[in-house]
Design a protein around this motif. Structure first.
Motif, PDB file in Angstrom:
ATOM      1  N   LEU A  56       0.837  -1.199   0.000  1.00 25.67           N
ATOM      2  CA  LEU A  56       0.000   0.000   0.000  1.00 25.67           C
ATOM      3  C   LEU A  56       0.867   1.243   0.000  1.00 25.67           C
ATOM      4  O   LEU A  56       0.589   2.215  -0.723  1.00 25.67           O
ATOM      5  CB  LEU A  56      -0.922  -0.012   1.216  1.00 25.67           C
ATOM      6  N   ASN A  57       1.931   1.224   0.775  1.00 26.32           N
ATOM      7  CA  ASN A  57       2.868   2.340   0.806  1.00 26.32           C
ATOM      8  C   ASN A  57       3.530   2.535  -0.550  1.00 26.32           C
ATOM      9  O   ASN A  57       3.701   3.669  -1.019  1.00 26.32           O
ATOM     10  CB  ASN A  57       3.924   2.099   1.888  1.00 26.32           C
ATOM     11  N   LEU A  58       3.882   1.437  -1.207  1.00 20.84           N
ATOM     12  CA  LEU A  58       4.513   1.510  -2.528  1.00 20.84           C
ATOM     13  C   LEU A  58       3.582   2.174  -3.542  1.00 20.84           C
ATOM     14  O   LEU A  58       3.995   3.074  -4.287  1.00 20.84           O
ATOM     15  CB  LEU A  58       4.886   0.104  -2.993  1.00 20.84           C
ATOM     16  N   LEU A  59       2.334   1.744  -3.578  1.00 25.34           N
ATOM     17  CA  LEU A  59       1.375   2.331  -4.512  1.00 25.34           C
ATOM     18  C   LEU A  59       1.146   3.808  -4.220  1.00 25.34           C
ATOM     19  O   LEU A  59       1.122   4.638  -5.129  1.00 25.34           O
ATOM     20  CB  LEU A  59       0.047   1.574  -4.450  1.00 25.34           C
ATOM     21  N   LEU A  60       0.992   4.131  -2.948  1.00 23.03           N
ATOM     22  CA  LEU A  60       0.732   5.524  -2.585  1.00 23.03           C
ATOM     23  C   LEU A  60       1.923   6.400  -2.908  1.00 23.03           C
ATOM     24  O   LEU A  60       1.765   7.556  -3.310  1.00 23.03           O
ATOM     25  CB  LEU A  60       0.391   5.610  -1.096  1.00 23.03           C
ATOM     26  N   ARG A  61       3.127   5.862  -2.776  1.00 28.37           N
ATOM     27  CA  ARG A  61       4.320   6.658  -3.068  1.00 28.37           C
ATOM     28  C   ARG A  61       4.430   6.967  -4.561  1.00 28.37           C
ATOM     29  O   ARG A  61       4.954   8.005  -4.953  1.00 28.37           O
ATOM     30  CB  ARG A  61       5.572   5.924  -2.581  1.00 28.37           C
ATOM     31  N   VAL A  62       3.933   6.064  -5.383  1.00 26.99           N
ATOM     32  CA  VAL A  62       3.921   6.326  -6.824  1.00 26.99           C
ATOM     33  C   VAL A  62       2.802   7.301  -7.172  1.00 26.99           C
ATOM     34  O   VAL A  62       2.986   8.216  -7.973  1.00 26.99           O
ATOM     35  CB  VAL A  62       3.755   5.004  -7.608  1.00 26.99           C
ATOM     36  N   LEU A  63       1.646   7.106  -6.558  1.00 20.25           N
ATOM     37  CA  LEU A  63       0.479   7.933  -6.894  1.00 20.25           C
ATOM     38  C   LEU A  63       0.553   9.331  -6.298  1.00 20.25           C
ATOM     39  O   LEU A  63       0.138  10.304  -6.937  1.00 20.25           O
ATOM     40  CB  LEU A  63      -0.799   7.235  -6.400  1.00 20.25           C
ATOM     41  N   ASP A  64       1.071   9.449  -5.101  1.00 16.67           N
ATOM     42  CA  ASP A  64       1.037  10.739  -4.401  1.00 16.67           C
ATOM     43  C   ASP A  64       2.251  10.868  -3.480  1.00 16.67           C
ATOM     44  O   ASP A  64       2.139  10.714  -2.261  1.00 16.67           O
ATOM     45  CB  ASP A  64      -0.259  10.865  -3.601  1.00 16.67           C
ATOM     46  N   PRO A  65       3.439  11.154  -4.027  1.00 13.99           N
ATOM     47  CA  PRO A  65       4.641  11.270  -3.194  1.00 13.99           C
ATOM     48  C   PRO A  65       4.510  12.351  -2.125  1.00 13.99           C
ATOM     49  O   PRO A  65       5.040  12.199  -1.023  1.00 13.99           O
ATOM     50  CB  PRO A  65       5.741  11.615  -4.203  1.00 13.99           C
ATOM     51  N   ALA A  66       3.810  13.442  -2.442  1.00 19.54           N
ATOM     52  CA  ALA A  66       3.676  14.524  -1.463  1.00 19.54           C
ATOM     53  C   ALA A  66       2.910  14.055  -0.231  1.00 19.54           C
ATOM     54  O   ALA A  66       3.278  14.387   0.904  1.00 19.54           O
ATOM     55  CB  ALA A  66       2.971  15.719  -2.104  1.00 19.54           C
TER      56      ALA A  66
ATOM     57  N   ARG B 274      -6.627  -1.985   9.957  1.00 20.35           N
ATOM     58  CA  ARG B 274      -7.957  -2.582  10.024  1.00 20.35           C
ATOM     59  C   ARG B 274      -8.596  -2.675   8.646  1.00 20.35           C
ATOM     60  O   ARG B 274      -9.337  -3.631   8.361  1.00 20.35           O
ATOM     61  CB  ARG B 274      -8.843  -1.769  10.971  1.00 20.35           C
ATOM     62  N   TRP B 275      -8.327  -1.690   7.784  1.00 22.18           N
ATOM     63  CA  TRP B 275      -8.892  -1.728   6.432  1.00 22.18           C
ATOM     64  C   TRP B 275      -8.568  -3.055   5.759  1.00 22.18           C
ATOM     65  O   TRP B 275      -9.440  -3.713   5.182  1.00 22.18           O
ATOM     66  CB  TRP B 275      -8.314  -0.607   5.577  1.00 22.18           C
ATOM     67  N   LEU B 276      -7.278  -3.403   5.780  1.00 26.02           N
ATOM     68  CA  LEU B 276      -6.815  -4.569   5.045  1.00 26.02           C
ATOM     69  C   LEU B 276      -7.150  -5.865   5.769  1.00 26.02           C
ATOM     70  O   LEU B 276      -7.366  -6.891   5.123  1.00 26.02           O
ATOM     71  CB  LEU B 276      -5.301  -4.468   4.825  1.00 26.02           C
ATOM     72  N   LEU B 277      -7.156  -5.823   7.102  1.00 31.81           N
ATOM     73  CA  LEU B 277      -7.376  -7.041   7.870  1.00 31.81           C
ATOM     74  C   LEU B 277      -8.737  -7.653   7.571  1.00 31.81           C
ATOM     75  O   LEU B 277      -8.844  -8.855   7.304  1.00 31.81           O
ATOM     76  CB  LEU B 277      -7.252  -6.741   9.369  1.00 31.81           C
ATOM     77  N   ILE B 278      -9.786  -6.845   7.614  1.00 32.66           N
ATOM     78  CA  ILE B 278     -11.146  -7.367   7.410  1.00 32.66           C
ATOM     79  C   ILE B 278     -11.821  -6.696   6.218  1.00 32.66           C
ATOM     80  O   ILE B 278     -13.035  -6.557   6.182  1.00 32.66           O
ATOM     81  CB  ILE B 278     -12.000  -7.219   8.684  1.00 32.66           C
ATOM     82  N   TRP B 279     -11.026  -6.296   5.260  1.00 37.83           N
ATOM     83  CA  TRP B 279     -11.528  -5.795   3.975  1.00 37.83           C
ATOM     84  C   TRP B 279     -12.571  -4.688   4.158  1.00 37.83           C
ATOM     85  O   TRP B 279     -13.672  -4.774   3.615  1.00 37.83           O
ATOM     86  CB  TRP B 279     -12.070  -6.952   3.143  1.00 37.83           C
TER      87      TRP B 279
ATOM     88  N   ILE C 188      -8.298   0.445  -3.241  1.00 40.47           N
ATOM     89  CA  ILE C 188      -9.410   0.971  -2.442  1.00 40.47           C
ATOM     90  C   ILE C 188      -8.847   1.809  -1.298  1.00 40.47           C
ATOM     91  O   ILE C 188      -9.326   2.918  -1.009  1.00 40.47           O
ATOM     92  CB  ILE C 188     -10.286  -0.168  -1.891  1.00 40.47           C
ATOM     93  N   GLY C 189      -7.806   1.284  -0.652  1.00 36.65           N
ATOM     94  CA  GLY C 189      -7.148   2.042   0.404  1.00 36.65           C
ATOM     95  C   GLY C 189      -6.558   3.335  -0.105  1.00 36.65           C
ATOM     96  O   GLY C 189      -6.677   4.395   0.537  1.00 36.65           O
TER      97      GLY C 189
ATOM     98  N   ASP D 133      -6.754   9.189  -0.907  1.00 41.87           N
ATOM     99  CA  ASP D 133      -6.866  10.269  -1.895  1.00 41.87           C
ATOM    100  C   ASP D 133      -8.051  11.175  -1.565  1.00 41.87           C
ATOM    101  O   ASP D 133      -7.964  12.398  -1.703  1.00 41.87           O
ATOM    102  CB  ASP D 133      -7.031   9.657  -3.291  1.00 41.87           C
ATOM    103  N   LEU D 134      -9.143  10.574  -1.115  1.00 34.31           N
ATOM    104  CA  LEU D 134     -10.322  11.348  -0.742  1.00 34.31           C
ATOM    105  C   LEU D 134     -10.023  12.271   0.434  1.00 34.31           C
ATOM    106  O   LEU D 134     -10.501  13.416   0.480  1.00 34.31           O
ATOM    107  CB  LEU D 134     -11.471  10.406  -0.383  1.00 34.31           C
TER     108      LEU D 134
END
Length: 672
Positions: free
Chosen positions: A486-496, A514-519, A549-550, A555-556
């Motif tokens: 998740l950190n990898l994706l976010l770093r590509v999408l939004d480094p700031a 918790r997001w990832l644990l129980i979807w 999704i995370g 992003d929101l």
């Protein structure tokens, strides 16, 4: 300690050897292995370009020093353990503070630093003599002026130590992590304040009462005169008091500015061809993403459209097309009961109506055989079965508080609660290795709500658990891996945004645990979760779409986070308070748009492509005519999971079926 900062292999070896010989007043306060010194910024693979070492904080009778020396062999790295903790338990607490990632106290994240298979050392090792020894160094913390950290990126983190004499030591790269642990340990002896001019620079101040007093004098908190101070205090005591002390906070964040020019280590101590340290920043991710597309959701698949995907014998035709429709629009309430059995592997996609009837009969018998195993255990037997007794107690406690605001589970004598309990107990018999872990009741509840059937819900739940069972393993390796992804994706999408979270000690994204644990079960309303899960079960557009999704949620909330002065606790609080306040349709659109944006990027790193299933050399997806509940299963598991579904031809127990008293669409939403 200036004498310890000598150059050359013999000098450093002598100094450190002397340290080894000092036994009085010595204490090893911190140690981290797997810390490398790179003697070249080129991407070479020879051993001499990366010198492995160990960094230590050593307390002496009159000083505290920071020491790095090269070593020959790898040592065990510090581990982060995620463990389940009972309320009020303190047995597993260590010196490290228990970190609450923002979910129920029962799920505690415990950070421990341990070493396996290595006896405790009584004295620090002296460096080996030779060409590597010249890189060893010792710094007194009283001589330390600042610490520069690496720019957040996709590579190893590093730290550069700079002394008051202007000497900048070669960067130490933490291949196995540990920079935050080191900085935390250093804060016991010194104050680390962020520089106001450089977010990557920590300014070092001593823990000294005289220096603190002098700092107050320099701040001139009461420079307006005492009479004016008292008048301001009585007029507005809050503003007057905290306005003054805010200056103290700002001071410790870096009122003393670093010199513009910092001397580098003498060239005589550097390897030939060594380049300036900033060259290492090439490892950071600077991907040019195109414009983000606008995505709109489609209408859900209705009963008539659902029937159109079956041939005369009841086989699903054009499986991928049906999955795409479910992904883009979801399912109507009238189609969910049947469709979920296909999505979760209970029904094979290529099965006929008659084959599915056979599956139901066989799986019904199998279920009740497993249920009988724990039902027939006597009270006397259970007294000597600690594991079963523990599962029963934990399940009863969790069931009693699962979705109780939903009409399907409300009330003390609700039969739905009994079925939740029975299905979870039977799953312990089905999966002895995993048993029951808190959070599973959250995953079963919507499945039982939709299927309205004990046997159907069990096998659908089992198919769901095949996708997420790694989340509940005690080692929590899967959860740590997903947070890193998740950190990898976010770093590509939004480094700031990543830089902001890093600056607030939230870069590990543990607030998303918790997001990832129980979807995302606790983040959306009950009806929204039904839509979200059926979309994720399609496996489209990639198996890791839940990570996007995370990213969509972050992003929101990007502006709310970055435009605030939130710290770590405030970020956790803000994330937790999103519960039941988000629209799943909006998040799905954002996540799909993010995927399309990444898929059209020409410069996407290979590891991101692999994560999203965009790498061309990846193995093809499993055939659509198998009974696999979703791609994560191996071929052997596919055959084992010819999981059946019960459209209820004939059931041996009338308690299996639950007929809803009202339309399921009117059920109340899940409370947080």
């Amino acid at each position: 300690m200036a004498s310890c900062q000598t150059s050359g292999s013999d000098a450093n070896a002598d100094v450190l050897m002397c340290l080894v010989m000092e036994s009085d007043g010595y204490k090893l306060a911190f140690e981290k292995h797997g810390v490398f010194l790179h003697t070249s910024t080129k991407r070479q693979h020879d051993q001499d370009s990366m010198i492995q070492g160990v960094i230590r904080i050593i307390e002496k009778s009159s000083d505290v020093i920071l020491q790095w020396i090269p070593v020959d062999e790898d040592e065990d790295a510090a581990q982060i353990h995620y463990r389940k903790e009972s309320p009020g338990s303190t047995d597993c607490r260590t010196e490290e503070e228990l970190f609450d990632p923002g979910y129920e106290p029962d799920w505690a994240v415990i950070s421990t630093v341990g070493t396996k298979g290595r006896p405790q050392e009584e004295t620090p090792k002296a460096p080996k003599s030779g060409h590597r020894g010249k890189w060893a160094f010792i710094i007194s913390l009283s001589d330390l002026k600042s610490i520069r950290k690496s720019k957040p990126g996709l590579g190893w983190s590093y730290l550069i130590f700079i002394t008051k004499d202007g000497v900048s030591y070669q960067a130490l790269h933490f291949h196995q992590g540990g920079t935050k642990a080191l900085l935390k340990a250093l804060r016991k002896y010194i104050i680390l304040a962020n520089s106001p001019k450089d977010s990557r620079l920590y300014l070092v101040y001593p823990h000294d009462s005289h220096a603190l007093s002098h700092s107050f004098d320099e701040l001139q908190m009461f420079d307006d005169g005492s009479s004016d101070l008292f008048s301001r205090f009585f007029g507005d005591p809050y503003t007057a008091t905290f306005g003054g002390f805010s200056k103290v906070t700002n001071f410790f964040r870096g009122a003393l500015r670093p010199q513009d020019g910092v001397y580098q280590r003498p060239l005589s101590e550097m390897a030939v061809g060594l380049e300036d340290e900033p060259g290492f920043e090439v490892i950071t991710c600077q991907v040019e993403l195109g414009e983000r597309p606008i995505v709109h959701r489609q209408e859900p698949v209705g009963e008539q459209e659902w029937e159109s995907y079956f041939d005369l014998e009841g086989r699903v035709i054009e499986v991928e097309g049906l999955k795409r429709r479910i992904f883009s629009g979801g399912l109507s309430p009238g189609t969910r009961k049947e469709a979920w059995k296909f999505l979760l592997g209970y029904y094979p996609w290529n099965s006929t109506v008659e084959e599915r009837k056979t599956i139901v009969r066989e799986k019904t018998d199998e279920y009740f055989r497993m249920k009988l195993q724990w039902k027939s255990v006597t009270d006397d037997q259970e007294k000597r079965n600690t594991l079963l007794r523990g599962y029963r107690s934990l399940i009863e406690r969790d069931v009693s508080r699962t979705d109780r605001n939903n009409k399907f589970y409300e009330g003390n004598d609700n039969p739905g609660l009994g079925l939740l309990n029975d299905v979870l107990m039977t799953y312990c018999m089905y999966n002895f290795d995993l048993g029951y872990v808190q959070g599973m009741s959250d995953l079963l509840s919507p499945v039982l709500f939709v299927t309205q059937n004990e046997v159907d819900s069990f096998w659908c739940f089992s198919g769901f658990m095949e996708l997420v069972h790694h989340n509940f393993e005690e080692s929590q390796e899967s959860m740590k891996k997903q947070l890193a992804q998740l950190n990898l994706l976010l770093r590509v999408l939004d480094p700031a945004l990543c830089d902001f979270l890093d600056s607030k000690d939230s870069g590990n994204l543990s607030c998303c645990f918790r997001w990832l644990l129980i979807w995302f079960k606790r983040e959306f309303s009950f009806q929204d979760i039904l839509l979200l899960w059926e979309v994720l079960w399609t496996g489209l557009p990639s198996l890791n779409f839940h990570l996007l999704i995370g990213c969509g949620i972050l992003d929101l909330e990007r502006e709310a986070l970055m435009n605030s002065d939130y710290g770590l606790n405030e970020i956790l609080k803000h994330i937790n308070e999103l519960t039941m306040k988000m629209s799943v349709e909006d998040i799905l659109c954002r996540a799909e748009a993010l995927h399309q944006q990444l898929a059209h990027c020409q410069d996407l790193p290979l590891n991101v492509k692999e994560l999203l299933g965009l790498a061309e050399f990846k193995s093809p997806a499993p055939s659509t005519d198998t009974a696999s509940p979703l791609q994560p299963l191996s071929p052997s598991q596919v055959h084992e999971l010819d999981l059946t579904d019960s459209v209820s031809p004939s059931q041996p127990d009338s308690s299996i079926e639950i007929l809803p008293t009202e339309d399921t669409t009117t059920s109340q939403s899940l409370s947080p």
